[in-house]
Motif scaffolding. Structure first.
Motif, PDB file in Angstrom:
ATOM      1  N   VAL A 116       0.838  -1.204   0.000  1.00 46.87           N
ATOM      2  CA  VAL A 116       0.000   0.000   0.000  1.00 46.87           C
ATOM      3  C   VAL A 116       0.870   1.248   0.000  1.00 46.87           C
ATOM      4  O   VAL A 116       0.582   2.232  -0.703  1.00 46.87           O
ATOM      5  CB  VAL A 116      -0.947  -0.013   1.211  1.00 46.87           C
ATOM      6  CG1 VAL A 116      -1.670   1.322   1.353  1.00 46.87           C
ATOM      7  CG2 VAL A 116      -1.967  -1.145   1.092  1.00 46.87           C
ATOM      8  N   VAL A 117       1.961   1.228   0.785  1.00 41.12           N
ATOM      9  CA  VAL A 117       2.880   2.376   0.809  1.00 41.12           C
ATOM     10  C   VAL A 117       3.484   2.595  -0.576  1.00 41.12           C
ATOM     11  O   VAL A 117       3.569   3.740  -1.060  1.00 41.12           O
ATOM     12  CB  VAL A 117       3.985   2.145   1.848  1.00 41.12           C
ATOM     13  CG1 VAL A 117       5.093   3.189   1.711  1.00 41.12           C
ATOM     14  CG2 VAL A 117       3.412   2.199   3.260  1.00 41.12           C
ATOM     15  N   GLY A 120       0.836   3.975  -2.906  1.00 41.08           N
ATOM     16  CA  GLY A 120       0.522   5.344  -2.511  1.00 41.08           C
ATOM     17  C   GLY A 120       1.611   6.324  -2.910  1.00 41.08           C
ATOM     18  O   GLY A 120       1.313   7.439  -3.372  1.00 41.08           O
ATOM     19  N   CYS A 121       2.873   5.926  -2.739  1.00 41.16           N
ATOM     20  CA  CYS A 121       3.980   6.818  -3.109  1.00 41.16           C
ATOM     21  C   CYS A 121       4.022   7.043  -4.618  1.00 41.16           C
ATOM     22  O   CYS A 121       4.250   8.164  -5.081  1.00 41.16           O
ATOM     23  CB  CYS A 121       5.303   6.231  -2.624  1.00 41.16           C
ATOM     24  SG  CYS A 121       5.504   6.256  -0.833  1.00 41.16           S
ATOM     25  N   GLY A 124       1.188   9.264  -5.521  1.00 38.83           N
ATOM     26  CA  GLY A 124       1.476  10.621  -5.071  1.00 38.83           C
ATOM     27  C   GLY A 124       2.421  11.359  -6.007  1.00 38.83           C
ATOM     28  O   GLY A 124       2.205  12.542  -6.320  1.00 38.83           O
ATOM     29  N   SER A 218       7.169  11.018  -0.518  1.00 44.44           N
ATOM     30  CA  SER A 218       6.853  10.021  -1.539  1.00 44.44           C
ATOM     31  C   SER A 218       8.063   9.171  -1.909  1.00 44.44           C
ATOM     32  O   SER A 218       7.946   7.952  -2.047  1.00 44.44           O
ATOM     33  CB  SER A 218       6.308  10.714  -2.801  1.00 44.44           C
ATOM     34  OG  SER A 218       5.107  11.394  -2.525  1.00 44.44           O
TER      35      SER A 218
END
Length: 343
Positions: A116-117, A120-121, A124, A218
């Motif tokens: 997920v990280v 998401g990065c 972003g 990010s």
């Protein structure tokens, strides 16, 4: 992990990385206002996303399957026959096997968090790029003058320049981050692009002026995710295999001695010498995992599993009765005399 399983796990990691990259590309194509999707391009992107995700799931599934050839003769090769002491313990050994599965579930959760990280990065960064391009396409343009140029020493921090420009009849000054590689000098003219509703939201035609705090939020977690996600997947698959092996073989009582690595390969950790009740022994080493375990110099323990899928139950301490499970890798087959393991 055995050869075939290792290649399936590599395929799973590649599937995850391809999924993340195409997620970023698809998000960018949808968010970038001037990008026009060609016929069938979006469908192709979603097909790649589905294929890479399927490869990741299938690769993890195949990597977690036990090797039947090794399992067929595992008891004879790796573990001594059950003795009368194996079931006599101050702890419930049967209850420790389901806990191994719980450890594996936590490792999967750890991998999921890093995935997920990573997504998401990437998203972003894509949104930041799209925002800069939107400002370039829709923002108001005006002439600006470079007041000063800042080039950090030793590469610490981002290169920037202070620019003065007029917006709405007012003179403004802004710090603009330079990432194009172009050099500037004080007094030079540049074309400034700003948001009429917020003149402080500014860039030039060549410099995006990305928010460095958002870039750091990010990029740094994204790099950590790229490193930690494969590690977490390896750990999760390993715990699933260990749970299966220990459930099949059960536990054997033993005495465990932790000794320094004679070859001084400190990155591989200390050597764990196991002495079973029948006098036989095996040499183990702590495996890479998301579940840490403090090693005791010398203590009674219980050993289960086979080959590269073994677990050692160490006593946890005076104030906690539940033992600590150490993931282990066998560096030798079981020998008849424990003394043969000594150097």
């Amino acid at each position: 992990m055995r050869g075939t399983s290792r290649w399936w796990l590599v395929a799973a990691v590649l599937g995850v990385l391809v999924f993340a990259v195409f997620t970023a590309g698809t998000a960018w194509s949808l968010l970038y206002p001037r990008y026009v999707l060609e016929d069938g391009e979006l469908a192709a992107d979603f097909a790649v996303l589905a294929g890479s995700l399927s490869l990741a799931v299938f690769g993890v599934f195949r990597a977690s399957r036990p090797d039947g050839r090794v399992s067929a003769r595992a008891d004879r090769r790796w573990l001594p026959p059950r003795g009368k002491h194996d079931g006599q313990a101050a702890i419930d050994l049967d209850a420790e096997i389901p806990r191994l599965r719980g450890t594996g579930v936590r490792a999967w959760g750890f991998a999921g968090c890093w995935f997920v990280v990573l997504v998401g990065c990437v998203v972003g960064m894509v949104r930041m790029e799209a925002s800069a391009e939107t400002l370039l396409a829709t923002g108001a343009r005006t002439a600006g003058e470079v007041l000063s140029v800042d080039d950090p020493v030793s590469g610490r921090g981002a290169s920037s320049m202070r620019v003065r420009y007029a917006a709405g009849g007012t003179s403004w000054t802004a710090e603009i981050v330079r990432n194009s590689g172009r050099s500037y000098s004080p007094g030079e003219s540049v074309t400034v692009v700003y948001d009429p509703a917020d003149p402080e939201d500014v860039r030039t035609t060549e410099e995006q002026n990305d928010n460095q705090a958002l870039v750091g939020l990010s990029v740094v977690p994204g790099i950590l995710a790229v490193v930690c996600l494969p590690f977490a997947l390896v750990a999760a698959v390993g715990w699933r295999r260990r749970h299966r092996e220990v459930r099949r073989t059960g536990w054997r009582a033993a005495e465990v001695t932790v000794v320094p690595d004679p070859a001084r390969r400190s990155r591989r950790g200390p050597v764990v010498l196991v002495r079973y009740r029948d006098g036989s022994g095996i040499r183990l080493r702590q495996a890479m995992s998301t579940h840490g375990c403090g090693l005791v110099r010398e203590a009674p323990a219980w050993v289960g599993g086979t080959g590269r899928d073994m677990v050692v139950l160490f006593p946890h301490g005076r104030w906690r009765q539940r033992p600590n499970a150490m993931p282990a890798v066998a560096e030798s087959e079981r020998v008849r005399r424990w003394s043969d393991l000594l150097w």
